[in-house]
Design a protein around this motif. Structure first.
Motif, PDB file in Angstrom:
ATOM      1  N   GLY A 158       0.806  -1.365   0.057  1.00  0.00           N
ATOM      2  CA  GLY A 158      -0.007  -0.047   0.002  1.00  0.00           C
ATOM      3  C   GLY A 158       0.742   1.257   0.180  1.00  0.00           C
ATOM      4  O   GLY A 158       2.151   1.176   0.498  1.00  0.00           O
ATOM      5  N   SER A 159       0.264   2.223  -0.294  1.00  0.00           N
ATOM      6  CA  SER A 159       0.803   3.609  -0.349  1.00  0.00           C
ATOM      7  C   SER A 159      -0.280   4.696   0.286  1.00  0.00           C
ATOM      8  O   SER A 159      -1.135   4.453   0.435  1.00  0.00           O
ATOM      9  CB  SER A 159       1.371   4.004  -1.587  1.00  0.00           C
ATOM     10  OG  SER A 159       0.086   4.319  -2.502  1.00  0.00           O
ATOM     11  N   ALA A 203       4.682   1.823  -9.118  1.00  0.00           N
ATOM     12  CA  ALA A 203       4.375   0.449  -9.807  1.00  0.00           C
ATOM     13  C   ALA A 203       5.780  -0.224  -9.834  1.00  0.00           C
ATOM     14  O   ALA A 203       5.741  -1.448  -9.588  1.00  0.00           O
ATOM     15  CB  ALA A 203       3.777   0.639 -11.199  1.00  0.00           C
ATOM     16  N   ARG A 204       6.786   0.480 -10.033  1.00  0.00           N
ATOM     17  CA  ARG A 204       8.038  -0.165 -10.453  1.00  0.00           C
ATOM     18  C   ARG A 204       8.655  -0.437  -8.931  1.00  0.00           C
ATOM     19  O   ARG A 204       9.297  -1.445  -8.763  1.00  0.00           O
ATOM     20  CB  ARG A 204       8.897   0.782 -11.102  1.00  0.00           C
ATOM     21  CG  ARG A 204       8.755   0.474 -12.467  1.00  0.00           C
ATOM     22  CD  ARG A 204       9.684   1.381 -13.378  1.00  0.00           C
ATOM     23  NE  ARG A 204       9.167   1.210 -14.802  1.00  0.00           N
ATOM     24  CZ  ARG A 204       8.904   2.278 -15.525  1.00  0.00           C
ATOM     25  NH1 ARG A 204       8.928   3.720 -15.407  1.00  0.00           N
ATOM     26  NH2 ARG A 204       8.449   2.032 -16.847  1.00  0.00           N
ATOM     27  N   ALA A 211       9.976   4.169   0.331  1.00  0.00           N
ATOM     28  CA  ALA A 211      10.888   3.769  -0.685  1.00  0.00           C
ATOM     29  C   ALA A 211      10.504   4.700  -1.947  1.00  0.00           C
ATOM     30  O   ALA A 211      11.391   5.273  -2.578  1.00  0.00           O
ATOM     31  CB  ALA A 211      10.524   2.506  -1.254  1.00  0.00           C
ATOM     32  N   VAL A 212       9.324   5.280  -2.185  1.00  0.00           N
ATOM     33  CA  VAL A 212       8.814   6.159  -3.366  1.00  0.00           C
ATOM     34  C   VAL A 212       9.604   7.473  -2.947  1.00  0.00           C
ATOM     35  O   VAL A 212      10.241   7.944  -4.026  1.00  0.00           O
ATOM     36  CB  VAL A 212       7.193   6.100  -3.434  1.00  0.00           C
ATOM     37  CG1 VAL A 212       6.869   7.370  -4.355  1.00  0.00           C
ATOM     38  CG2 VAL A 212       6.721   4.848  -3.855  1.00  0.00           C
ATOM     39  N   LYS A 213       9.458   7.771  -1.653  1.00  0.00           N
ATOM     40  CA  LYS A 213       9.826   9.161  -1.486  1.00  0.00           C
ATOM     41  C   LYS A 213      11.560   9.271  -1.405  1.00  0.00           C
ATOM     42  O   LYS A 213      11.892  10.191  -1.867  1.00  0.00           O
ATOM     43  CB  LYS A 213       9.451   9.590  -0.048  1.00  0.00           C
ATOM     44  CG  LYS A 213       8.029  10.107   0.110  1.00  0.00           C
ATOM     45  CD  LYS A 213       7.748  10.467   1.254  1.00  0.00           C
ATOM     46  CE  LYS A 213       6.443  11.230   1.620  1.00  0.00           C
ATOM     47  NZ  LYS A 213       5.077  10.348   1.145  1.00  0.00           N
ATOM     48  N   GLY A 214      12.038   8.076  -0.952  1.00  0.00           N
ATOM     49  CA  GLY A 214      13.481   7.986  -1.142  1.00  0.00           C
ATOM     50  C   GLY A 214      13.937   8.206  -2.552  1.00  0.00           C
ATOM     51  O   GLY A 214      15.036   8.878  -2.867  1.00  0.00           O
ATOM     52  N   ARG A 240       7.077  -1.569  -6.433  1.00  0.00           N
ATOM     53  CA  ARG A 240       6.463  -2.936  -6.036  1.00  0.00           C
ATOM     54  C   ARG A 240       7.204  -3.995  -6.662  1.00  0.00           C
ATOM     55  O   ARG A 240       6.963  -4.999  -6.006  1.00  0.00           O
ATOM     56  CB  ARG A 240       4.768  -2.708  -6.320  1.00  0.00           C
ATOM     57  CG  ARG A 240       3.986  -1.629  -5.557  1.00  0.00           C
ATOM     58  CD  ARG A 240       2.756  -1.527  -5.806  1.00  0.00           C
ATOM     59  NE  ARG A 240       1.895  -0.635  -4.871  1.00  0.00           N
ATOM     60  CZ  ARG A 240       0.975  -0.115  -5.262  1.00  0.00           C
ATOM     61  NH1 ARG A 240       0.571   0.314  -6.593  1.00  0.00           N
ATOM     62  NH2 ARG A 240       0.175   0.703  -4.067  1.00  0.00           N
ATOM     63  N   MET A 241       7.485  -3.787  -7.723  1.00  0.00           N
ATOM     64  CA  MET A 241       8.357  -4.839  -8.508  1.00  0.00           C
ATOM     65  C   MET A 241       9.339  -5.277  -7.816  1.00  0.00           C
ATOM     66  O   MET A 241       9.773  -6.509  -7.483  1.00  0.00           O
ATOM     67  CB  MET A 241       8.697  -4.654 -10.069  1.00  0.00           C
ATOM     68  CG  MET A 241       9.213  -5.853 -10.774  1.00  0.00           C
ATOM     69  SD  MET A 241      10.764  -5.867 -10.860  1.00  0.00           S
ATOM     70  CE  MET A 241      10.905  -4.435 -11.815  1.00  0.00           C
ATOM     71  N   VAL A 242      10.228  -4.202  -7.468  1.00  0.00           N
ATOM     72  CA  VAL A 242      11.574  -4.387  -6.855  1.00  0.00           C
ATOM     73  C   VAL A 242      11.409  -4.959  -5.372  1.00  0.00           C
ATOM     74  O   VAL A 242      11.974  -6.151  -5.178  1.00  0.00           O
ATOM     75  CB  VAL A 242      12.180  -2.991  -6.339  1.00  0.00           C
ATOM     76  CG1 VAL A 242      13.497  -3.180  -5.777  1.00  0.00           C
ATOM     77  CG2 VAL A 242      12.509  -2.581  -7.968  1.00  0.00           C
ATOM     78  N   LEU A 243      10.265  -4.476  -4.663  1.00  0.00           N
ATOM     79  CA  LEU A 243      10.150  -5.080  -3.384  1.00  0.00           C
ATOM     80  C   LEU A 243       9.468  -6.491  -3.531  1.00  0.00           C
ATOM     81  O   LEU A 243       9.810  -7.415  -2.435  1.00  0.00           O
ATOM     82  CB  LEU A 243       9.029  -4.193  -2.762  1.00  0.00           C
ATOM     83  CG  LEU A 243       9.459  -2.906  -2.287  1.00  0.00           C
ATOM     84  CD1 LEU A 243       8.476  -1.945  -1.470  1.00  0.00           C
ATOM     85  CD2 LEU A 243      10.362  -3.233  -1.026  1.00  0.00           C
ATOM     86  N   ALA A 244       8.732  -6.944  -4.260  1.00  0.00           N
ATOM     87  CA  ALA A 244       8.207  -7.978  -4.694  1.00  0.00           C
ATOM     88  C   ALA A 244       9.280  -9.096  -4.965  1.00  0.00           C
ATOM     89  O   ALA A 244       9.305 -10.250  -4.211  1.00  0.00           O
ATOM     90  CB  ALA A 244       7.288  -8.324  -5.893  1.00  0.00           C
ATOM     91  N   TYR A 245      10.341  -8.935  -5.681  1.00  0.00           N
ATOM     92  CA  TYR A 245      11.346  -9.721  -5.947  1.00  0.00           C
ATOM     93  C   TYR A 245      12.240  -9.816  -4.639  1.00  0.00           C
ATOM     94  O   TYR A 245      12.993 -10.883  -4.515  1.00  0.00           O
ATOM     95  CB  TYR A 245      12.232  -9.389  -6.864  1.00  0.00           C
ATOM     96  CG  TYR A 245      11.938  -9.841  -8.373  1.00  0.00           C
ATOM     97  CD1 TYR A 245      12.034 -11.064  -8.599  1.00  0.00           C
ATOM     98  CD2 TYR A 245      10.975  -9.105  -9.200  1.00  0.00           C
ATOM     99  CE1 TYR A 245      11.655 -11.572  -9.922  1.00  0.00           C
ATOM    100  CE2 TYR A 245      10.480  -9.774 -10.542  1.00  0.00           C
ATOM    101  CZ  TYR A 245      10.961 -11.066 -10.658  1.00  0.00           C
ATOM    102  OH  TYR A 245      10.272 -11.567 -11.884  1.00  0.00           O
TER     103      TYR A 245
END
Length: 700
Positions: A418-419, A485-486, A449-452, A488-493
């Motif tokens: 979530g965000s 969206a991207r 992560a997004v803000k970073g 989320r992909m990094v975190l999923a992996y």
């Protein structure tokens, strides 16, 4: 009396280049066939090497290892006293053919090359093989020395011929030949062949199974005869799932049926049938050859009978009613079986699924749950191979799943990422579904992560982008959605690789995607976002079918939380909320509904429509709801979106193939990915047609 024959056909879960495993499954099928009294055994297409070898067919190793397996089969005591019909690639006169090899008691009877190739959609047989186009012609094939040492034969018949036993005549078709308007069974039947065989590698598509059944029933309705159909099963190493359905028919009736979806690696179907039933049927239906018929088939005579002298009390198989699965059942079963093959052969310990609380990711979760149901049922039915594979996957030799929910907790990890743009409703829906199916669930907030990442951009450029709702431009708005969206992909992996490690368990997880076929058509996803994954079980399924599937799961699997998921409007939740509520919806972003997209997708791929021909069809199909001008707008909008986003198909996650309008660039839909997105000529033709149409039919 010597008139009743017992024959066997099978579905085998062969794996490309798994020569040892493939050999074992072939031998097991022969052993089962003999135990049921069969004297003829038919297997799937290219079963020795696996159908999906693709460009490995170019390698001499593939041919060599196939002959080594054939030698093992010839030498095995299991294959004695039964005619074995196996598939493998063979090079004859420096030309590569897709062949059937028929042998009996350490002697090769004949080699029959495929004559009509499958060369469309998922199939590229003409890339690797040549068709045998010499009708009724037979040549000598010189056997490799390793085979000569076993058989004592230097050469064997190679070509378009049939096998004549002491009591009947057997003719071969290979997969696509059944689907062709010039099917060999027609002429073979007229020439007295009584048993037709078909070895296939036919994949599953939604609503396709009845086509096979009807073709086989039709083949024996026209001129009588017995028809044996064998098929590959499982994930051969690619995007398709071969769905079995081995069957036996006689005189237009199915008398034996194999499973369409199963976790059994070897399934053998046997039937006992009376040859006199074929002869009586033909005595009324068939007439002698007309004068200009081709010459008779070359018959390879073999001193062997499929029948016995004391078969008068042997019961014969009677017609049965074929059971077809509904599309919802097919979605529940096909991708689930495909996922299981992929998981157990990948060496990984389970799946990681970003679960958003929407229809798509919930569908992927339900397919994994369905897989767990199938696994538990197979173990309960005594399938030791499935239990052994489960123990390997979970890393516990003593594990014995007691319930699908228990197994799901072991092999499926779900996470809600979530965000500040996410709603509580989607968070609760994801959590409730995870509780219902039993997955190990996590809540992850991605805002930091997004803000970073945005902080790095700001530090370099001195600019901080804003959403459109806060006065930002379209470019800023899109970039801010994509970075979420991207991430989320990094975190999923990251969690896929380390979440089991953090729990003190071995292994890693396969990341599951959840982009449907309609979104792929328009490119309505971010390149390298959380739709990017290792595999995607729903990438070939439409949104309309997924909704029906979830409703099926809610009713049949008691997953009641799915009703709230179905009631919610599809949304990416990448833009700011308005008064705590979602303001962004998928259909509004795409400019068309999912049901409209399904129609457009079928016209684009199946009907081969470009912009103008699609418009010409849709003005009639949608005349009750849209004017020609509105239809033109929809068509133009689709083709702009399609062409602008086509590049995304070059990196699309390998997806289960379920729809014939799939846009998968990698195997199925071979179209460019760089377009003139203005489509000036095509759109001008549409505009001219709109003007003419409205002039002829002015508004009242």
């Amino acid at each position: 009396m010597g008139r009743k024959v017992t024959v066997a056909t099978c579905s085998l879960n062969q794996w490309a280049l798994d020569f040892e495993g493939n050999l074992g499954r072939i031998l097991k099928s022969v052993e089962i066939a003999k135990s049921h009294g069969a004297r003829y055994r038919l297997g799937p297409e290219l079963e020795i090497c696996g159908y999906g070898c693709a460009d490995h067919f170019f390698e001499s190793d593939t041919l060599l290892h196939s002959f080594q397996v054939l030698r093992n089969l010839l030498e095995s005591p299991i294959t004695q006293d039964i005619i074995c019909d196996v598939g493998m690639p063979i090079m004859h006169h420096n030309v590569r053919y897709n062949c059937r090899v028929l042998f009996l008691n350490r002697k090769i009877l004949l080699v029959r090359p495929k004559m009509l190739m499958a060369n469309h959609g998922n199939y590229r047989e003409m890339r690797w093989f040549s068709p045998w186009n010499q009708l009724r012609q037979v040549e000598e094939y010189f056997l490799p020395r390793m085979i000569q040492e076993v058989t004592g034969q230097e050469t064997v018949p190679f070509g378009d011929c049939v096998l004549s036993t002491k009591d009947t005549c057997i003719g071969t078709e290979i997969c696509a030949e059944l689907w062709n308007p010039c099917s060999p069974h027609i002429q073979m039947g007229l020439d007295g062949v009584e048993i037709f065989t078909n070895s296939s590698a036919s994949h599953h598509e939604l609503r396709k199974a009845d086509q096979r059944v009807n073709l086989i029933k039709s083949a024996t309705t026209k001129s009588g005869g017995i028809y044996l159909y064998a098929n590959q099963r499982g994930c051969d190493g690619d995007r398709v799932y071969y769905d079995g359905c081995a069957m036996v028919a006689i005189n237009g009736n199915i008398v034996a049926q194999g499973a369409q979806f199963s976790l059994n690696d070897v399934e053998v179907i046997t039937a006992t049938l009376d040859l006199e039933d074929v002869r009586s049927y033909r005595g009324e239906q068939c007439q002698p050859h007309m004068v200009n018929e081709p010459k008779p088939y070359h018959r390879i005579k073999v001193d062997f009978s499929l029948s016995s002298d004391d078969d008068v009390y042997l019961p014969t198989h009677q017609p049965i009613q074929w059971h077809f699965h509904t599309p919802e059942e097919e979605i529940s079963l096909g991708p689930a079986c495909w996922l299981w093959d992929y998981l157990r052969r990948s060496g990984q310990a389970g799946f990681m699924l970003p679960l958003s609380g929407g229809v798509d990711s919930s569908s992927s979760a339900c397919i994994v749950h369905s897989m767990c149901v199938l696994i538990c049922q197979a173990i309960e039915d005594g399938n030791s191979q499935v239990l052994e594979d489960v123990c390997k996957v979970v890393g516990d030799d003593s594990y014995h799943p007691q319930h699908p929910k228990d197994l799901c907790g072991r092999i499926l990890t779900t996470c809600y990422m979530g965000s500040e743009n996410s709603s509580q409703d989607t968070c609760h829906r994801a959590r409730d579904l995870a509780n219902h199916i039993g997955s190990t669930h996590m809540n992850i907030n991605i805002d930091a992560a997004v803000k970073g990442i945005l902080g790095i951009f700001s530090l370099v450029t001195g600019w901080w982008p804003q959403f459109r709702a806060s006065g930002g431009s379209h470019r800023e708005n899109l970039a801010l959605q994509n970075v979420q969206a991207r991430v989320r992909m990094v975190l999923a992996y990251l969690f896929a690789q380390l979440s089991l490690w953090a729990r003190g368990k071995p292994g890693g997880l396969l990341v599951l995607g959840s982009a449907n076929v309609d979104e792929s058509l328009t490119g309505y996803f971010t390149k390298y976002d959380c739709s990017s994954a290792d595999i995607n079980p729903i990438g070939g399924i439409s949104k309309t079918d997924l909704k029906s599937f979830l409703l099926y799961c809610a009713e049949h699997l008691q997953l009641t939380t799915l009703r709230s998921i179905l009631a919610a409007p599809p949304t990416a939740e990448l833009e700011p909320l308005t008064d705590g509520q979602v303001s962004q919806t998928d259909e509004a972003d795409m400019g068309m509904t999912y049901s409209e997209l399904s129609v457009i997708g079928r016209l684009r791929k199946i009907s081969k429509c470009g912009p103008f021909s699609m418009f010409c069809k849709l003005i009639h199909m949608w005349k009750d709801t849209l004017s020609p001008t509105e239809v033109a707008h929809k068509v133009k909008h689709f083709f702009r979106m399609y062409s602008v986003n086509r590049h995304k198909m070059t990196t699309v996650t390998p997806s289960y193939h379920a729809e014939s309008y799939s846009p998968d660039d990698n195997r199925f839909d071979l179209r460019p990915f760089l377009y003139n997105t203005r489509w000036t000529w095509q759109f001008r033709c549409i505009d001219n047609q709109v003007t003419q149409t409205e002039a002829k039919n002015p508004k009242q």
